[in-house]
Design a protein around this motif. Structure first.
Motif, mmCIF file in Angstrom:
data_model
loop_
_atom_site.group_PDB
_atom_site.id
_atom_site.type_symbol
_atom_site.label_atom_id
_atom_site.label_comp_id
_atom_site.label_asym_id
_atom_site.label_seq_id
_atom_site.Cartn_x
_atom_site.Cartn_y
_atom_site.Cartn_z
ATOM 1 N N MET A 191 -27.414 -46.368 -5.668
ATOM 2 C CA MET A 191 -27.015 -47.768 -5.726
ATOM 3 C C MET A 191 -28.178 -48.628 -5.237
ATOM 4 S SD MET A 191 -24.004 -49.958 -3.819
ATOM 5 C CE MET A 191 -22.818 -48.691 -4.039
ATOM 6 N N ASN A 192 -28.458 -49.681 -5.979
ATOM 7 C CA ASN A 192 -29.515 -50.621 -5.645
ATOM 8 C C ASN A 192 -28.947 -51.627 -4.642
ATOM 9 O OD1 ASN A 192 -31.507 -52.646 -5.671
ATOM 10 N ND2 ASN A 192 -32.057 -52.139 -7.781
ATOM 11 N N THR A 246 -25.442 -54.327 -14.106
ATOM 12 C CA THR A 246 -24.541 -53.321 -13.537
ATOM 13 C C THR A 246 -25.235 -51.962 -13.485
ATOM 14 O OG1 THR A 246 -22.607 -54.502 -14.340
ATOM 15 C CG2 THR A 246 -22.306 -52.165 -13.838
ATOM 16 N N GLU A 247 -25.880 -51.602 -14.565
ATOM 17 C CA GLU A 247 -26.571 -50.316 -14.616
ATOM 18 C C GLU A 247 -27.688 -50.246 -13.574
ATOM 19 O OE1 GLU A 247 -28.836 -47.482 -17.883
ATOM 20 O OE2 GLU A 247 -27.977 -49.387 -18.520
ATOM 21 N N HIS A 301 -27.889 -51.941 -10.812
ATOM 22 C CA HIS A 301 -27.261 -51.879 -9.494
ATOM 23 C C HIS A 301 -26.744 -50.479 -9.202
ATOM 24 C CE1 HIS A 301 -23.668 -52.019 -6.878
ATOM 25 N NE2 HIS A 301 -24.491 -52.737 -6.126
ATOM 26 N N ASP A 302 -26.035 -49.894 -10.164
ATOM 27 C CA ASP A 302 -25.382 -48.602 -9.939
ATOM 28 C C ASP A 302 -26.344 -47.423 -9.894
ATOM 29 O OD1 ASP A 302 -23.023 -50.026 -9.924
ATOM 30 O OD2 ASP A 302 -22.336 -49.311 -11.880
ATOM 31 N N THR A 303 -27.387 -47.463 -10.733
ATOM 32 C CA THR A 303 -28.267 -46.295 -10.854
ATOM 33 C C THR A 303 -29.685 -46.536 -10.353
ATOM 34 O OG1 THR A 303 -29.062 -46.838 -13.084
ATOM 35 C CG2 THR A 303 -26.985 -45.580 -12.917
ATOM 36 N N GLY A 304 -30.051 -47.796 -10.172
ATOM 37 C CA GLY A 304 -31.407 -48.110 -9.751
ATOM 38 C C GLY A 304 -32.388 -48.199 -10.905
ATOM 39 N N THR A 305 -31.883 -48.034 -12.126
ATOM 40 C CA THR A 305 -32.743 -48.087 -13.301
ATOM 41 C C THR A 305 -31.944 -48.563 -14.507
ATOM 42 O OG1 THR A 305 -34.359 -46.836 -14.606
ATOM 43 C CG2 THR A 305 -32.347 -45.675 -13.957
ATOM 44 N N ASN A 359 -31.457 -47.639 -18.532
ATOM 45 C CA ASN A 359 -31.726 -46.646 -19.571
ATOM 46 C C ASN A 359 -32.082 -47.399 -20.852
ATOM 47 O OD1 ASN A 359 -31.735 -44.645 -21.470
ATOM 48 N ND2 ASN A 359 -29.706 -43.868 -20.989
#
Length: 106
Positions: free
Chosen positions: A1-2, A86-87, A89-93, A95
């Motif tokens: 999480m970011n 959202t992506e 924030h949730d994954t730090g990256t 895709n």
């Protein structure tokens, strides 16, 4: 999480698009959507990413589409751009592989 602030998250997203070779026009279009989402956070007194606020943005965009205020392409662009935050924030990256439409945004 970011754990970056919503403002920093938006800057990180813009930097990621720039790094991946997106055109300045495309980046500006996404940046404008990020600005709208950041502004909503600030108006609600939130400094950190809040999925509820992002979901409200997407839901409002969907209502505008259903009322005929915006076309389907613009609605999908708004929804997709919101998912980038959202992506991130949730994954730090983010895709950058080809994205397939999800039922939520069809």
């Amino acid at each position: 999480m970011n754990t970056a602030s919503i403002q920093e998250l938006a800057v990180q997203a813009v930097d990621a698009f720039r790094h991946h070779g997106y055109t300045e026009r495309s980046i500006r279009e996404k940046e404008w959507i990020f600005y709208k989402i950041v502004d909503r956070h600030e108006k609600q007194g939130k400094n950190s990413y809040n999925s509820g606020i992002v979901n409200q943005f997407v839901e409002e965009s969907e209502r505008r589409y259903e009322k005929g205020e915006i076309n389907r392409t613009h609605y999908r662009f708004l929804a997709k751009t919101a998912t980038y935050l959202t992506e991130l924030h949730d994954t730090g990256t983010i895709n950058f592989a080809q994205r397939m439409p999800t039922p939520l945004y069809l």
